[in-house]
Each structure stands twice: as structure tokens, then as C-alpha cells.
Motif scaffolding. Structure first.
Motif, PDB file in Angstrom:
ATOM      1  N   LEU A 361      -4.634   2.231   5.399  1.00 39.58           N
ATOM      2  CA  LEU A 361      -4.044   3.495   5.838  1.00 39.58           C
ATOM      3  C   LEU A 361      -2.591   3.661   5.404  1.00 39.58           C
ATOM      4  N   GLY A 362      -2.060   2.680   4.698  1.00 39.37           N
ATOM      5  CA  GLY A 362      -0.716   2.807   4.154  1.00 39.37           C
ATOM      6  C   GLY A 362       0.398   2.362   5.074  1.00 39.37           C
ATOM      7  N   GLY A 363       0.058   1.789   6.225  1.00 45.81           N
ATOM      8  CA  GLY A 363       1.092   1.382   7.165  1.00 45.81           C
ATOM      9  C   GLY A 363       1.516  -0.062   7.035  1.00 45.81           C
ATOM     10  N   THR A 364       0.590  -0.938   6.687  1.00 45.70           N
ATOM     11  CA  THR A 364       0.888  -2.362   6.514  1.00 45.70           C
ATOM     12  C   THR A 364       1.035  -2.646   5.029  1.00 45.70           C
ATOM     13  N   LYS A 365       2.177  -3.151   4.625  1.00 40.07           N
ATOM     14  CA  LYS A 365       2.447  -3.359   3.210  1.00 40.07           C
ATOM     15  C   LYS A 365       1.777  -4.642   2.708  1.00 40.07           C
ATOM     16  N   LEU A 366       1.205  -4.557   1.527  1.00 39.51           N
ATOM     17  CA  LEU A 366       0.614  -5.749   0.917  1.00 39.51           C
ATOM     18  C   LEU A 366       1.670  -6.797   0.610  1.00 39.51           C
TER      19      LEU A 366
END
Length: 402
Positions: A361-366
Motif C-alpha cells: 500500500l506504499g506505507g512501509t518502505k522496502l
């Protein structure tokens, strides 16, 4: 006795709810059972039986979720996962999770599943990743906005529930397609989320509804009368607005209510109200997990959302619970649109499906997951490019527990 698993029937809502109530240490209530009936999709609920006794199970609500840049898409909203006390550590939960996820894959239905976790250690072993968080927010009454903040000329007024709900639903539907993590709501879901029986209030007042021409806020009050005067707590349940100015106006109204000591809410991690304040330290904040996301089918799921930058990498994905996802996938993004194909090429980034769900969902960065030793970079520069592509313009947020 041998345990059996099967799909539930419409007549088994009551015993299923008894299992959930027992597992979550809740009292039963007849109106709660009727409220659940509108949410209960028996064909999407699995139960585990010890003989004739239902001892555990879990279900799915058919919903849409807003994905980054792509608007609403189907999600398997996993709910009511429970095992009776006394029957735990027998593999019941594993059987339910396997039936859900393998069924979704075999039927070609939702490409992702999502849930709220009662305990954060349970669901990662089934491939769910921490994809969104919420903020516990506390702001004192009268906290001033910065000098440039505009609340416009339109008044905020309080109206009865029957007048407020149709308007709130219309605003929610207008806003939802642009809010990553927000879910579609059926009539039953609206009734459930804003249920207002005495046992729903937890010692607070009935819901109150504040409307602006472009938005709404729903709140309760916890009475607190002290010797120096009232210090009531305003518990904000939900706020939504079509414009930033209306959003500010609704918060201004709530923060200026007489006889209130403090506003409390569970809100998005990037709620702009913090930056509306002249003194941002007045907003006390604490973060906690909300949505956990499980990628059911890597190729379908990754192609559904949109991305912030072009990238072309080979991902090596580990997935022991859903083995069809395991292997190497070429993930290529052009102008925000992704193509995903299985390949035999050498990997650029190695990760498991839990990390992929966390980043989805784009909230936790890889890049953050890499520092936590959950993602490995093989080709220099690939991880940074991939992480940048996955990042969203705003933090994902789900304003309801389902």
C-alpha cells in the motif's frame, strides 16, 4: 476426534458468533447478532468442527479497497477469525488460513487479502505484512491553527443522525477513491460501523454528527466534570471532507467546543491537522498497526496498483504457505503501470511475501524492511529504485475495523 473443515451455512451465524465472542471475551448481545447478519457471507466463511461442535473459523467480507494511484479494487477483507479456548494449538487457525488463501487463488477472486490483527505475532506466519498504521492523537481544546490556515466562511452545524448519515455516505463515496486503504461500505457495513446501542458506547455518549457543506465529523463525548470545571473528552470517530478547507473547518469546530478538555482520535499517520496547528507539540501522537496485507497472487496483485516511478527489476519471492507465488518475477513499471512475468533470470532483490504485503500500500518502505533484514539487495541500486516506485503520496489508512 478428527477435525473437519467446511463452508458454513446461513443458519450457522449464531454458533459462529458464539465462537467469536468466546475467543474475544465478549458478551453476547442479540442486536449484535442481527447486525452481523447483514455482514455475514456464509459462502465465504469456513468453520472447523470437532465432531458436531464448531470450534473455530474465519470469514471474508467482499469489499473494495483503494490502492495507490488506482482507485478501488477488490480485497478479501478477512474477519471473525477465532478459535474456542480449549481448542487452541491444534492447527485450527492454520487450516482456516490455508482454506481462505488457497481458495482465493483457485477461484481467481481477490488478488490481496487484508485484516486487522488481534495480536501482531499471529499473521506474519501466514504471509501477512504490516502495511498501514494509525495514529492515536490527542489535542487540547482551543489549540490554535497557524496564521495562514483557512477555514472558509461556511458554518459547521450539528444535526440528528437521520439527517447526517445520508450526507456522510455521499461525502465518503466522493472521498474514498483517492484515499489509500479506505474500504467500500454496504448498508450493513455503515450500520455496523456506527452502531449506537448502549453496549457500543463504552461509557461515552451517543454519536453526535457535525456537518460542513463539504464534509462531516462523527464523535462521542466522555463526561469528565472536575472541581475546576468540565474537562470532557471528545472522541472523534470519523472525519472526512471533499476539500482541505472543509477538513480544517471541521477540526476547528471540534477544537472550539465548550466544556471539552481534549480531543482524542485514531487517525491517519499523516493527518494534516498536526501541521495545521500553530504549536505542533500540542498534538500528542502514538502509532500502532492497523491493516495487514497478504498478497494472494504476486502477478495479479502487483499489476493492480500504480507506482511512483519507472523500474525494471527481478524479484525473488519466498512463500512457503502459498507456493505458487514462490520464484522469480520480472517487475517492470512504465508510466506508473506494472507488468509482472515469471522468469528464470538472476534476482536483483530477494524478499518474502510478508515484506511484499507490507510494502504493497506504499506505507512501509522496502528500504526500511531491508534494514530490518527482511529484504536483501543483490544488484546495487535496485532496492532504492524499487522502494521509490512503491512509495505512495500519502500514508495508507483504514478508518474502520472490520
Amino acid at each position: 476426534m478428527t477435525l473437519t473443515l467446511r463452508t458454513l451455512t446461513a443458519d450457522e451465524l449464531a454458533p459462529f458468533q458464539r465462537v467469536v465472542n468466546s475467543a474475544f471475551l465478549l458478551d453476547s448481545a442479540e442486536d449484535r447478532l442481527e447486525r452481523w447478519r447483514g455482514l455475514f457471507e456464509p459462502e465465504r466463511h469456513r468453520g472447523v468442527f470437532d465432531g458436531d461442535e464448531l470450534i473455530g473459523g474465519g470469514g471474508i467480507q467482499t469489499r473494495d479497497i483503494t490502492l495507490p494511484g488506482a482507485g478501488p479494487h477488490p480485497v478479501a477483507a478477512v474477519t471473525g477469525v477465532a478459535v474456542l479456548p480449549g481448542h487452541r494449538r491444534r492447527g485450527v487457525l492454520t487450516r482456516v488460513m490455508r482454506a481462505q488463501l488457497h481458495g482465493l487463488h483457485e477461484e481467481g477472486r481477490e488478488a490481496i487479502a487484508a485484516l486487522w490483527a488481534s495480536e501482531a505475532a499471529i499473521y506474519p506466519r501466514f504471509g501477512y505484512g504490516l502495511a498501514a498504521e494509525f495514529t492515536r492523537l490527542e489535542i487540547p481544546r482551543g489549540a490554535r491553527f497557524h496564521p495562514g490556515a483557512s477555514v472558509g466562511e461556511d458554518r459547521v452545524r450539528e444535526v440528528p443522525r437521520e439527517e447526517a448519515m445520508p450526507f456522510a455516505r455521499a461525502v465518503y463515496e466522493d472521498v474514498r477513491p483517492g484515499r489509500t486503504g479506505w474500504l467500500s461500505r454496504t448498508d450493513a457495513a455503515w450500520d455496523h460501523q456506527f452502531a449506537d446501542a448502549e453496549h457500543d458506547r463504552d461509557g461515552l455518549t451517543a454519536y453526535r454528527f457535525a456537518l460542513h457543506p463539504e464534509g462531516y465529523a462523527v464523535y462521542r463525548v466522555k463526561p469528565d466534570w472536575q472541581e475546576r470545571g468540565p474537562r470532557n473528552e471528545l472522541h472523534l470517530r470519523e472525519i472526512a471532507a471533499r476539500t482541505d478547507e472543509a477538513y480544517a473547518a471541521l477540526y476547528r469546530y471540534l477544537l472550539d467546543l465548550d466544556m471539552v478538555g481534549e480531543l482524542k482520535s485514531y487517525t491517519a499517520a499523516d493527518d494534516p491537522v498536526v501541521h495545521l496547528l500553530e504549536d505542533s507539540r500540542l498534538a500528542l501522537r502514538g502509532r500502532s498497526d492497523s491493516l495487514w496485507v497478504r498478497v494472494v497472487d504476486v502477478d495479479r496483485a502487483l499489476a493492480q496498483r500504480r507506482y511512483g516511478s519507472d523500474v525494471d527489476v527481478v524479484l525473488e519471492v519466498a512463500d512457503g504457505f502459498c507456493p505458487w507465488n514462490a520464484g522469480r518475477w520480472r517487475f517492470a513499471v512504465k508510466d506508473g503501470v506494472a507488468t509482472v512475468q515469471r522468469v528464470d533470470d538472476a534476482p536483483d532483490v530477494v524478499l518474502d511475501v510478508q515484506a511484499l504485503g507490507a510494502a504493497y500500500l506504499g506505507g512501509t518502505k522496502l528500504t526500511t524492511l531491508a534494514r530490518a533484514q527482511r529484504v536483501s539487495e543483490v544488484t546495487e541500486g535496485a532496492l532504492k529504485a524499487l522502494s521509490h516506485a512503491f512509495s505512495g503520496d500519502r500514508e495508507p489508512h483504514c478508518p474502520e475495523v472490520f
